[in-house]
Design a protein around this motif. Structure first.
Motif, mmCIF file in Angstrom:
data_model
loop_
_atom_site.group_PDB
_atom_site.id
_atom_site.type_symbol
_atom_site.label_atom_id
_atom_site.label_comp_id
_atom_site.label_asym_id
_atom_site.label_seq_id
_atom_site.Cartn_x
_atom_site.Cartn_y
_atom_site.Cartn_z
ATOM 1 N N LEU A 188 -21.943 -18.232 -7.166
ATOM 2 C CA LEU A 188 -21.228 -18.929 -8.239
ATOM 3 C C LEU A 188 -20.287 -17.953 -8.930
ATOM 4 O O LEU A 188 -20.731 -16.973 -9.550
ATOM 5 C CB LEU A 188 -22.204 -19.523 -9.254
ATOM 6 N N HIS A 189 -18.994 -18.210 -8.806
ATOM 7 C CA HIS A 189 -17.960 -17.383 -9.441
ATOM 8 C C HIS A 189 -17.842 -17.859 -10.895
ATOM 9 O O HIS A 189 -17.110 -18.793 -11.207
ATOM 10 C CB HIS A 189 -16.650 -17.561 -8.677
ATOM 11 N N LEU A 190 -18.581 -17.184 -11.786
ATOM 12 C CA LEU A 190 -18.810 -17.693 -13.139
ATOM 13 C C LEU A 190 -17.763 -17.257 -14.155
ATOM 14 O O LEU A 190 -17.778 -17.778 -15.287
ATOM 15 C CB LEU A 190 -20.191 -17.242 -13.635
ATOM 16 N N SER A 191 -16.912 -16.329 -13.807
ATOM 17 C CA SER A 191 -15.913 -15.896 -14.789
ATOM 18 C C SER A 191 -14.634 -15.491 -14.088
ATOM 19 O O SER A 191 -14.649 -14.982 -12.967
ATOM 20 C CB SER A 191 -16.438 -14.720 -15.623
ATOM 21 N N ASP A 192 -13.523 -15.729 -14.773
ATOM 22 C CA ASP A 192 -12.212 -15.331 -14.269
ATOM 23 C C ASP A 192 -11.247 -15.395 -15.442
ATOM 24 O O ASP A 192 -11.656 -15.613 -16.588
ATOM 25 C CB ASP A 192 -11.767 -16.229 -13.103
ATOM 26 N N ASP A 193 -9.961 -15.218 -15.167
ATOM 27 C CA ASP A 193 -8.973 -15.284 -16.242
ATOM 28 C C ASP A 193 -8.975 -16.645 -16.917
ATOM 29 O O ASP A 193 -8.711 -16.757 -18.119
ATOM 30 C CB ASP A 193 -7.577 -14.991 -15.672
ATOM 31 N N GLN A 194 -9.282 -17.699 -16.175
ATOM 32 C CA GLN A 194 -9.133 -19.064 -16.682
ATOM 33 C C GLN A 194 -10.372 -19.605 -17.394
ATOM 34 O O GLN A 194 -10.288 -20.632 -18.069
ATOM 35 C CB GLN A 194 -8.771 -20.002 -15.532
ATOM 36 N N GLY A 195 -11.526 -18.960 -17.214
ATOM 37 C CA GLY A 195 -12.707 -19.517 -17.861
ATOM 38 C C GLY A 195 -13.946 -18.657 -17.703
ATOM 39 O O GLY A 195 -14.110 -17.941 -16.710
ATOM 40 N N TRP A 196 -14.812 -18.734 -18.701
ATOM 41 C CA TRP A 196 -16.136 -18.084 -18.692
ATOM 42 C C TRP A 196 -17.164 -19.209 -18.720
ATOM 43 O O TRP A 196 -17.150 -20.045 -19.606
ATOM 44 C CB TRP A 196 -16.297 -17.183 -19.912
ATOM 45 N N ARG A 197 -18.078 -19.241 -17.741
ATOM 46 C CA ARG A 197 -18.880 -20.444 -17.525
ATOM 47 C C ARG A 197 -20.381 -20.304 -17.740
ATOM 48 O O ARG A 197 -21.132 -21.200 -17.372
ATOM 49 C CB ARG A 197 -18.647 -20.952 -16.093
ATOM 50 N N ILE A 198 -20.861 -19.221 -18.361
ATOM 51 C CA ILE A 198 -22.300 -19.069 -18.563
ATOM 52 C C ILE A 198 -22.573 -18.620 -20.004
ATOM 53 O O ILE A 198 -21.911 -17.726 -20.520
ATOM 54 C CB ILE A 198 -22.897 -18.056 -17.556
ATOM 55 N N GLU A 199 -23.532 -19.271 -20.621
ATOM 56 C CA GLU A 199 -23.936 -18.905 -21.977
ATOM 57 C C GLU A 199 -24.583 -17.522 -21.976
ATOM 58 O O GLU A 199 -25.473 -17.245 -21.165
ATOM 59 C CB GLU A 199 -24.943 -19.931 -22.505
ATOM 60 N N ILE A 200 -24.125 -16.659 -22.888
ATOM 61 C CA ILE A 200 -24.723 -15.342 -23.081
ATOM 62 C C ILE A 200 -25.127 -15.234 -24.543
ATOM 63 O O ILE A 200 -24.286 -15.309 -25.441
ATOM 64 C CB ILE A 200 -23.742 -14.206 -22.708
ATOM 65 N N LYS A 201 -26.412 -15.090 -24.780
ATOM 66 C CA LYS A 201 -26.920 -15.013 -26.152
ATOM 67 C C LYS A 201 -26.300 -13.818 -26.868
ATOM 68 O O LYS A 201 -26.197 -12.720 -26.325
ATOM 69 C CB LYS A 201 -28.444 -14.869 -26.140
ATOM 70 N N GLY A 202 -25.891 -14.046 -28.114
ATOM 71 C CA GLY A 202 -25.286 -12.992 -28.913
ATOM 72 C C GLY A 202 -23.778 -12.928 -28.795
ATOM 73 O O GLY A 202 -23.136 -12.166 -29.527
#
Length: 498
Positions: A188-202
């Motif tokens: 799963l390509h979860l991040s790129d210039d166009q979007g960040w797709r996973i919740e990261i606490k903090g």
């Protein structure tokens, strides 16, 4: 050493199953070797007779044994309501992922040494049942045996959810489609210039700002950690390991727009909805960047039971090479500190590779050779053969063609072991077929670009090279396409199958 494990409803099955009277056997029962199985098993031996199998509608409680429980569940979901006289045996003589199925005397016996082998077996069995008519009730199957083992341990599919976001239910449908053909890794390509797709606490702005858009400026989206964990579990039950990718130090505009402190000049950048590459970079000299990466990797590692985390590393044109090398060295150590093995696109081979780091060849065979010479495994994803976002030809309604036009024959007619001079089968971990999503918006689009080409690549990754033959593959693929379409999967009408 063997351990016998029988299907449920065994008392009923033993009393009611057995060879049909000889005069009831249809005259045209196909031999096992002629069934359109895909990927083609390593060995199929035809017997002399035909067995009758009475099927039973009803519910089955899967075994609590970890080796076979998921296999039983998979077969029940794939062939709902269908119960057969199955025997499961564990055999330590079989390699990881390998299996054997024996069809004889009205019984079907499955052998494997591990859970993956059992799952691989029932995925083949589901095809045998379908193409033998089991969907309609009672079934006759020619006697014989299938002995099978994968050519490569890693057979992957990558879905780019960063450029266009796909919700959890859509990803689950993708999982179901690819699992049937023994694809065992979902990248799963979860991040790129166009979007960040996973919740990261903090780091709430990653999803508040970084996830808000996608290519073309349409609304994006993201997975909560609970949704991601559910996807990981769903895939794992079907024999698929999820590999999360956070692309860096380039392809990072979504993260930079959320937290400008990660940028080289600390200035705010705007969300990006185009398709250009190579313009963004983390500030690799800043300690806070590595604190951020450590936090992200730590949380992803805790959520991901599989062994890999993908660090990206491609097209980092905005990062000085010395800075790039230093950054990749540091991030590999962070990944290892959290108990995972790093995978990176082939440019990472220009750094000092940590032991075990996997180099994913996409454009630079010379980098893959550097990885091999350093003792690191290579994952084959040559853009000219495996990139599913490439158009089939100039008339394809979506897709790109910067690497090549890739028809089904182009996806099939290549050998990973001869692609890059100096690299042989023993250096290759496996193959992966990436689907980048610049032009992909819907599940229908995913189907259009993925099928039937992924089936060609599935066979490249599974079947021994000397067993693969183009004309026979086409025969089997035509039958599989009909089955996919009957299941509601949208399949591109390839000219090579006409």
């Amino acid at each position: 050493m063997y351990r016998l494990l029988l299907s449920l409803l065994l008392p009923v099955l033993l009393l009611t199953c057995g060879p049909a009277p000889e005069d009831n056997i249809p005259p045209d029962v196909p031999q096992l070797s002629t069934l359109p199985l895909l990927p083609l098993p390593a060995e199929i031996t035809d017997g002399e007779g035909v067995s009758y199998y009475k099927t039973y509608a009803g519910d089955m409680t899967p075994s609590s044994d970890a080796t076979i429980g998921d296999a039983q569940r998979y077969l029940q979901q794939r062939m709902p309501g269908l119960i057969l006289p199955l025997q499961y045996r564990t055999s330590e003589r079989l390699a990881e992922g390998a299996y054997r199925i024996d069809f004889a005397d009205g019984e079907i016996e499955i052998q494997a040494s591990d859970r993956d082998g059992m799952l691989n077996a029932v995925k083949t069995l589901a095809q045998v049942l379908h193409f033998s008519g089991a969907d309609a009730g009672a079934v006759y199957i020619s006697e014989g045996e299938i002995s099978d083992t994968p050519r490569y341990a890693y057979r992957g599919f990558m879905l780019d959810v960063a450029r266009h976001f796909f919700n959890p239910e859509e990803v689950k449908q993708v999982v179901d489609r690819i699992a049937a053909y023994k694809i065992n890794h979902l990248h799963l390509h979860l991040s790129d210039d166009q979007g960040w797709r996973i919740e990261i606490k903090g780091y709430p702005r990653l999803t508040e700002v970084g996830a808000a858009t996608e290519v073309d400026g349409t609304p994006g989206g993201f997975y909560t950690q609970a949704e991601y964990s559910d996807l990981v579990d769903y895939a794992q039950q079907r024999g698929i390991t999820v590999i999360p990718e956070i692309d860096m130090p380039g392809h990072t505009n979504a993260a930079l727009s959320a937290y400008p402190i990660l940028n080289v000049d600390g200035e705010e950048v705007q969300p990006y909805t185009g398709t250009n590459v190579g313009f963004s970079t983390f500030d690799v000299d800043q300690d806070s960047v590595y604190v951020f990466i450590n936090d992200v990797v730590e949380q992803l590692a805790a959520l991901t039971p599989g062994p890999y985390i993908h660090l990206g590393g491609d097209e980092s044109d905005a990062t000085d090479h010395e800075d790039y090398v230093r950054f990749i060295d540091e991030v590999q150590q962070i990944v290892q500190q959290h108990g995972k093995t790093a995978i990176g696109w082939d440019e990472v081979a220009t750094s000092k590779l940590a032991p075990g780091t996997v180099v994913q060849l996409w454009a630079h065979p010379e980098y893959a050779l550097q990885a091999k010479e350093a003792g690191n495994p290579v994952l084959m994803s040559p853009a000219t053969r495996t990139y599913l976002d490439m158009q089939y030809d100039s008339t394809s309604r979506i897709g790109l063609h910067w690497a090549a036009y890739i028809e089904v024959d182009s996806a099939y007619l290549w050998d990973p072991a001869t692609l890059a001079p100096g690299i042989s089968d023993g250096d290759i971990l496996g193959i992966e077929a990436p689907l980048w999503s610049e032009t992909v918006r819907t599940l229908e689009d995913i189907d259009y670009l993925t099928f039937p080409r992924l089936l060609a690549l599935a066979e490249v990754g599974w079947t021994p090279q000397d067993r693969r033959e183009w004309e026979d593959f086409k025969r089997r693929l035509r039958a599989q396409v009909e089955w996919l379409e009957a299941q509601g999967v949208g399949v591109y009408a390839s000219r090579v199958l006409e």
